[in-house]
Design a protein around this motif. Sequence first.
Motif, short mmCIF file in Angstrom:
data_model
loop_
_atom_site.label_atom_id
_atom_site.label_comp_id
_atom_site.label_asym_id
_atom_site.label_seq_id
_atom_site.Cartn_x
_atom_site.Cartn_y
_atom_site.Cartn_z
N MET A 106 1.43 -1.25 -0.23
CA MET A 106 0.06 -0.17 0.02
C MET A 106 0.87 1.22 -0.33
N ILE A 107 1.74 1.48 0.84
CA ILE A 107 3.00 2.08 1.22
C ILE A 107 3.59 2.69 -0.68
N ASP A 108 3.69 1.51 -1.49
CA ASP A 108 4.73 1.42 -2.10
C ASP A 108 3.54 2.54 -3.29
N ARG A 109 2.19 1.64 -3.59
CA ARG A 109 1.45 2.18 -4.30
C ARG A 109 1.19 3.78 -4.13
N TYR A 110 0.96 3.67 -3.35
CA TYR A 110 0.81 5.79 -2.87
C TYR A 110 2.19 6.29 -3.27
N LEU A 111 3.78 6.09 -2.46
CA LEU A 111 4.57 6.67 -3.91
C LEU A 111 4.14 6.32 -4.92
N TYR A 112 3.98 5.60 -5.42
CA TYR A 112 4.15 5.27 -6.89
C TYR A 112 2.98 6.87 -7.69
N ALA A 113 1.66 6.77 -6.88
CA ALA A 113 0.49 7.88 -6.84
C ALA A 113 1.19 9.12 -7.31
N VAL A 114 1.93 9.45 -5.85
CA VAL A 114 2.37 10.41 -5.71
C VAL A 114 3.17 10.78 -7.06
N LEU A 171 -0.85 15.70 -2.36
CA LEU A 171 0.76 15.74 -1.94
C LEU A 171 1.54 16.51 -3.19
N ALA A 172 1.08 15.63 -3.61
CA ALA A 172 2.26 16.21 -5.26
C ALA A 172 2.41 17.59 -5.85
#
Lengths: 341, 116
Positions: free
Chosen positions: A4-12, A63-64
């Motif tokens: 889930m963290i990876d997906r979040y960072l990917y989306a940002v 955030l981005a």
Amino acid sequence: MMKMIDRYLYAVSKRLPPSQREDISEELRGLIEDMLDSKVGDREATEQDVEEVLVALGSPSELAAKYGGVKESLIGPRLYYTYISVIKVVLFSILLAMGVVFAIEIIMDPVSILEHFIDFITNTITVAVQALLWVTVCFVIADYNGWNPRSLTKGTHYKWSPKDLPIIPDPKKQIKRSESIIGIIFSILFLIFVTFSNHLIGMFFFENDDLVGVAPFLDQDVIGQYLPIIYLIVAVGVLKECLKLIIGKWTKNLAIFNLLINGVILALIFILLKDNLIWNPHFMQDLTQLSDVEPGTEIYSTIEKIWDNSRLGLVVVFLIGVLIDTVISFYKALRKDASFR
Amino acid sequence: MSEDVNKLVDKLMHELRRGTITIGVLSQLSEPQYGYSLVTMLNEKGVQVEPGTLYPLLRRLEKQGLLSSKWDTNESRPRKYYYLNHLGRMVYDELCVEWRKIVSSLDFIIEEDRGN
């Protein structure tokens, strides 16, 4: 959970300039882990904890945006960086091709250098403007139709949930950007040569390191009539590469689209080559004039044989290339996702 | 009615804080700090700041040349430490002077209003 963290960072990071992605992702990963630690203390963190931390941090698009990422505009943040890189590639290849054409022209005909220079400038500008326009139109349509992973940019009133985060594409299905970019560069190089300097596509002859002339492969009197078909082939090819860049991974739909496009390309190539009219009928004569190869000699008949066979060979190479491309795309699209736990 | 007041105050305070966070951040960075430790420090001292706001701000201040940074990869998780450089120090000192001016003029205005 880490997923889930990876997906979040990917989306940002998808919404950030490529040069900053890695650094910001690393920093945010540390932050998320710190936030988790302070939230759970000694207890083991659960999926629920991760979700709460991500929600506290805000949606990836917000955030981005705070990092000065791209705001909603004609071409939105999801495609913005792809768009910019395609534009760069296209302009670079146009400049490169025009530069090479210009260089060869002045080597062949140094007296009219000014004329060639004016041609170089005006043609480069005309082609660049056209190319920019078409690439932009394609991307606006793609952005409008949402041909990209599910968007999260729904404004601030939209209740954001970590469950909406896009899945990170399986690396085995990912399409290499370099592959598409090289494809676009070569398509444009080819297009420019065929349009402005088709007499230069041929066999070059040198004498004492000096270029004495070119025996063109193409019939210059006829090629003009076929240019629209060539344009169409290149346009369809570039469209295909753009789609691959935009979607970024092989999906079933993209593979089907790829099949259709390849079919169209083959059909167009068939029309182009079917009556053998585009080839220079005097190629062998040109050859003898520019070199000391005499008719009747062994080397002459070898070259003639190669010349006759190469036209058929070209069709076969095209056919096999297109076939392999289609099969690989389906193979990659339909193979099972590598298992993530 | 008081709910409306609270809502409006919240909104205005949000705007007011946004500008002051920069001073708060600069004030804490004579010693290198990483983002999350800074969030904790500031919150303990009563300066409310969200990580989602602070992290981009740190990066912006770095880009403007007020902060320098270095990655520390020796600890269990790699962290990016930020600290005030020479330019940042000068800007911070100047900002403090300006801030005191604002405080005293606003104090004066508020007191004057009360007096009436």
